[in-house]
Design a protein around this motif. Sequence first.
Motif: not given
Length: 121
Positions: A65-72, A81-94
Motif C-alpha cells: 500500500g501507500d507509505p505512511y505519512k502524517a502532517e500537522i 490547553i491545546a488542539e492539533a489536527t493531523v492528516y494521515e495517509t497510508g495508515f496500515f497501507g491504504d
Amino acid sequence: MSEQAVRKVVENYIEGTFTANTDMLKGVFHPDAIMTGYMGPDLMIANPTPFIEDVGSKPAMKESGDPYKAEITNLQVTGNIAEATVYETGFFGDGKLEDHFHLLKDANGDWKIISKCFTTL
C-alpha cells in the motif's frame, strides 16, 4: 515554548504510530484519555489501549500500500490547553484519516493528549 512542547507530543504520536513504538504512544496520552471516531462506518469509543495494541501488532509503515505519512495541519495553544489536527495517509497501507487532538498540561507540567477524535476519509 508551549507550542514547541505540544508539537513534540503530536510528533511523538506520529512517530510512535509509524514505528509501532507502543511505549512512545503510551507516553503521549493522559491516563484518562479517550478516543472516539469512525473507522469507515463503525463508531468507536474507547481509551487509547486498543489502538496502541493494534498499532503494536502491525506497524503503519508496512510494505504494501501507500507509505505512511502524517502532517500537522493545525496547532493552537491557549494557556494550559491545546488542539492539533493531523492528516494521515497510508495508515496500515491504504487508510486516510483526520485526527483532532485535545491536549492539556498535566499536574507535572507535561503536555498530554486527553482526547483524540478521528475519522477515515
